[in-house]
Enzyme design. Sequence first.
Site, PDB file in Angstrom:
ATOM      1  N   THR A  17      50.657  51.279  32.220  1.00  0.00           N
ATOM      2  CA  THR A  17      51.447  50.812  33.450  1.00  0.00           C
ATOM      3  C   THR A  17      51.574  49.483  34.935  1.00  0.00           C
ATOM      4  OG1 THR A  17      51.232  52.551  35.088  1.00  0.00           O
ATOM      5  CG2 THR A  17      52.254  52.752  33.298  1.00  0.00           C
TER       6      THR A  17
ATOM      7  N   LYS B 168      44.391  46.073  38.934  1.00  0.00           N
ATOM      8  CA  LYS B 168      44.071  44.844  39.043  1.00  0.00           C
ATOM      9  C   LYS B 168      43.638  44.933  40.953  1.00  0.00           C
ATOM     10  CE  LYS B 168      45.510  41.610  35.457  1.00  0.00           C
ATOM     11  NZ  LYS B 168      47.175  42.758  35.178  1.00  0.00           N
ATOM     12  N   PHE B 169      43.032  45.680  41.060  1.00  0.00           N
ATOM     13  CA  PHE B 169      42.680  46.202  42.496  1.00  0.00           C
ATOM     14  C   PHE B 169      41.967  44.519  42.749  1.00  0.00           C
ATOM     15  CE2 PHE B 169      43.046  50.452  42.147  1.00  0.00           C
ATOM     16  CZ  PHE B 169      44.251  50.525  42.747  1.00  0.00           C
TER      17      PHE B 169
ATOM     18  N   ARG C  29      55.324  43.189  25.197  1.00  0.00           N
ATOM     19  CA  ARG C  29      56.738  42.240  24.877  1.00  0.00           C
ATOM     20  C   ARG C  29      57.279  42.695  23.154  1.00  0.00           C
ATOM     21  NH1 ARG C  29      56.703  37.159  27.958  1.00  0.00           N
ATOM     22  NH2 ARG C  29      54.165  37.715  27.844  1.00  0.00           N
TER      23      ARG C  29
END
Length: 263
Positions: A63, A95-96, A231
């Site tokens: 997510t 993506k800290f 996608r």
Amino acid sequence: MASYSQMSYAQRGKQHAHPVARELFAIMERKRSNLSLAADVATKAELLALADKVGPYICVLKTHIDVVSDFDADLVAQLQALASKHDFLIFEDRKFADIGNTVKLQYSGGIYRIADWAHITNCHVIPGEGIIQGLAEVGMPKGRGLLLLAEMSSKGMLATGAYTDKNIEMAVRNDFVIGFIGSRRFTEERDLITMTPGVGLHAAGDALGQQYRTPEMIITENGSDVIIVGRGIYGPGKDPATEAQRYRDAGWAAYEKRLSVSN
């Protein structure tokens, strides 16, 4: 010792020290799936409907919770229920990329409270090893796992060479880390899982620099473990359940081919 990529998911799961890795390998074996869905949709209804449709075919739902315009606590509860119903893990692709103290606050609190519901998250190591330590202070007690962004799938990405090598060094010595985002198996020093984005049934790309590689290239040839597809499964004109099944079958066939070649 044989490469970890030459071992079955079941074998690796039985001997892995990290609970999230053990559970992931177990799910992969139960469902015969090494497919993760990248669910980049903008509303609660879209995300829940998509997760329900593809849930039977995936091992991980990835997510980007901050793109959901109508996020609320009920969305989290329903995602957790779907994860239980369909037997998959949730990976919040956050993506800290900040100092340790800041990421502790971002991971544990705010609107999203990611550590409360995401089995897996990820980070860049640009700030240094403190980012891993900060996230671990929150996630380890909750039984969570961390991936490091050793590479990305976009054209011109800068995560290469010495930077990728530093990711590997940090991953090997930090027990909270269960693996990488990248295109290949990176090390044999620990059994670290590789999840690979930018996977398509036909290698190509898009107008914004995304580069696609086939499941066989990634799983069979490169020794990666999980294919991440977005996608290609739910793009315009596609039936998500049908496409998820196609990708699941292709990913599993590539894994079985890898085992047959190694044996």
